[in-house]
Enzyme design. Structure first.
Site, PDB file in Angstrom:
ATOM      1  N   SER A   1       7.712   5.196 -12.087  1.00 50.86           N
ATOM      2  CA  SER A   1       6.571   4.621 -12.456  1.00 50.86           C
ATOM      3  C   SER A   1       6.919   4.093 -13.850  1.00 50.86           C
ATOM      4  CB  SER A   1       5.447   5.504 -12.455  1.00 50.86           C
ATOM      5  OG  SER A   1       4.143   4.868 -12.619  1.00 50.86           O
TER       6      SER A   1
ATOM      7  N   ASP B   1       2.804   1.394  -2.678  1.00 45.90           N
ATOM      8  CA  ASP B   1       2.826   1.702  -4.104  1.00 45.90           C
ATOM      9  C   ASP B   1       1.636   1.453  -4.751  1.00 45.90           C
ATOM     10  OD1 ASP B   1       4.579   3.295  -5.649  1.00 45.90           O
ATOM     11  OD2 ASP B   1       6.284   1.899  -5.762  1.00 45.90           O
TER      12      ASP B   1
ATOM     13  N   HIS C   1       1.974   5.677  -4.077  1.00 46.34           N
ATOM     14  CA  HIS C   1       2.623   5.867  -5.490  1.00 46.34           C
ATOM     15  C   HIS C   1       3.172   7.325  -6.034  1.00 46.34           C
ATOM     16  CE1 HIS C   1       4.112   4.098  -9.394  1.00 46.34           C
ATOM     17  NE2 HIS C   1       3.209   4.903 -10.106  1.00 46.34           N
TER      18      HIS C   1
END
Length: 559
Positions: free
Chosen positions: A212, A337, A460
């Site tokens: 991320s 995600d 995610h």
């Protein structure tokens, strides 16, 4: 006779326990450190160093400085505090300004390890929250490097860096240039390069990896000219430097909002006033709005990010890929995600299918696409809508429409920027190799009712538990298939760290992973993977739209 045999066994076990290799006291540039040696099993040990300083306690809005050093032996057996930040609900702060420390895991056999590959982890959290210092939830420390270090026979390093206001506030001018958190990361990488040989590592074989905002940070670290010669390889999971949330091109606007909250002027004296303000007050003043809708997606609220400062980032990220020409690079995404973000923007995607009228869900698709294509006006929306609905047929199901909403978020926030970064890396590469992947192990919370519908894939951050070996460290919470996917990821990641080729190293892998340059190939990673899980030209129709068609449309609204 049996008693004697048991005595001999006991003696052997005792000798095995006490005779394992241990680094003991290690000499670093700042002074001597002593960690803890733990026995993993017969013939296998781990030296663990927690809270090793890599820089001095940082000044507010200042670059990190070398640590002045210490006398005697520093006991490095407890995690330092994470960097000062807001809590998850943004009602108070936690952590400390004195937070530039790192942790090291060194695997040992019966003799001391030497020349090991080194993997340096950069945590995610939107550049606003997060840390690599101890338990994230109850006693579970997500970023414990022990499983990777043991199974891959590599040294693992995790680090702290400033986040939120203290790490990324900027006026866009030299008086408060920003990127302090990126400088912290760079200082840690440089410290590892200078000191890791004393721990048994190879300073010329450092792989940085992150997820991320950490994945974007990894990307930034490969692009800045300040890391030349320090990084051999890099892995970006669900985040690259050209993600739409990774760079703020108008940082002064948010800096003025922070200044007003802490009662500083917004004229030429703003930066000086901010530097004298209580760091806790600055941190609280940098809270971001978590409210969002399809008309104003959450991704547009992430205002504390990297800036083009003319120093760490001397140019737009897409113009800096020549600096990564000799760095081997893996970049990829999770297949859903965008779910965690679109679920906040469009809450109906997680509601039971029978409760949501199809016309309402269709309207959500248009509103979300309209937000992402706003700069191109009606032409942008119309082109995007026709692209994403082209496979629906005349009567799409609610599930199909809701999946499309997640795909739109995933594409815009993660997949398209990642594919673009892979193209740029490959096109500028000299010796650096390029690999692409998509992680698709279904979310463990899907199909059991709330919070997720059964169709949700890898959300995610779902990859983190597998990269860090949680199915092995906490086996009761996982099934054998989860251990399989964890084994696969650790093997690919550590092979890559060792050789630059995820297929070649000390661990076998289930499928050969071809280079991206071999026909834009990518690997789909999950517990069922076989040779059929190698694909090419990931989501080509959508990559082509966002990378070619959309930019060619006339701009009607400035960003």
């Amino acid at each position: 006779m049996m008693a004697k045999l048991w005595i001999l066994v006991a003696v052997a076990v005792f000798l095995e326990t006490v005779s394992g290799a241990s680094l003991g006291v290690v000499y670093t540039e700042g002074g001597m450190v002593e960690g803890k040696n733990v026995r993993l099993r017969i013939g296998r040990f781990m030296d663990i160093f927690k809270g090793v300083p890599f820089a001095a306690p940082p000044g507010t809005f200042e670059k990190p400085k070398p640590h002045p050093g210490w006398d005697g032996v520093l006991k490095t057996t407890e995690y330092a505090r994470r960097c000062l930040q807001v809590n998850l609900i943004m009602t108070e702060t936690r952590g400390s300004e004195d937070c530039l420390y790192l942790n090291i895991w060194v695997p040992q056999g019966r003799s001391l390890s030497s020349g090991l590959p080194v993997m340096v982890w950069i945590f995610g959290g939107g550049l606003l929250v997060g840390g690599s210092m101890g338990a994230n939830f109850l006693d579970n420390y997500l970023y414990d490097g022990q499983e990777i270090a043991d199974k891959g026979d590599v040294i693992v390093v995790t680090l702290g860096y400033r986040v939120g206001t203290l790490g990324f506030l900027s006026t866009g001018e030299p008086d408060l240039p920003g990127n302090y958190g990126l400088w912290d990361q760079q200082a840690a990488i440089a410290w590892v390069h200078r000191n890791i040989r004393a721990f048994g590592g190879d300073p010329n074989n450092i792989t940085i990896f992150g997820e991320s905002a950490g994945g974007a940070s990894v990307s930034f670290q490969t692009l800045t000219p300040h890391n030349k010669g320090l990084i051999k390889r890099a892995i970006s999971q669900s985040g690259v430097a050209i993600c739409p949330w990774a760079v703020n091109r108008n940082p002064r606007k948010f800096a003025e909002e922070v200044a007003i909250k802490v009662k500083c002027p917004t004229d030429d004296s703003m930066a000086a006033c901010l530097k004298m303000t209580d760091p806790v007050d600055l941190t609280m003043a940098g809270t971001l709005s978590l409210s969002s809708s399809a008309d104003h997606p959450l991704v547009f609220n992430l205002l504390l990010s990297a800036v083009l400062d003319g120093d760490f980032l001397p140019d737009e990220p897409h113009n800096l890929f020549h600096n990564a020409a000799d760095i081997d690079y893996i970049a990829g995404i999770n297949d859903m995600d965008g779910h965690i973000f679109t679920a906040l923007d469009v809450p109906s995607i997680n509601s039971p299918l029978v409760n949501t009228p199809v016309c309402a869900v269709l309207e959500d698709v248009k509103r979300l696409l309209g937000s992402y294509t706003k700069e191109k006006g009606k032409a942008g929306l119309d082109n995007a809508y026709s692209t994403y609905t082209s496979t629906w047929g005349s009567n799409p199901s609610q599930e199909t429409i809701k999946k499309t909403i997640v795909e739109i978020g995933t594409d815009y926030i993660f997949l398209i920027p990642t594919q673009t970064a892979l193209y740029l890396h490959a096109s500028h590469a000299i010796t650096g190799r390029t690999y692409s992947y998509v992680f698709s192990q279904p979310n463990r919370m899907a199909g059991i009712g709330r919070p997720y519908p059964s169709w949700v894939g890898a959300d995610h951050a779902d990859d983190l538990q597998y990269v860090f070996g949680k199915p092995f460290a906490t086996p009761l919470g996982y099934w054998p298939r989860h251990r399989n996917v964890s084994r696969y990821m650790i093997s690919y990641w550590t092979n890559f760290a060792r050789t630059g080729d995820p297929n070649v190293g000390e661990n076998s892998v289930p499928v050969n992973w071809p280079e991206f340059t071999d026909g834009e190939k990518f690997l789909e990673i999950n517990s069922k993977m076989n040779k059929n899980y190698v694909g090419e030209k990931m989501r080509l129709r959508y990559v082509n739209f966002w990378a070619s068609v959309f930019p060619s449309l006339p701009t009607v609204v400035s960003e």
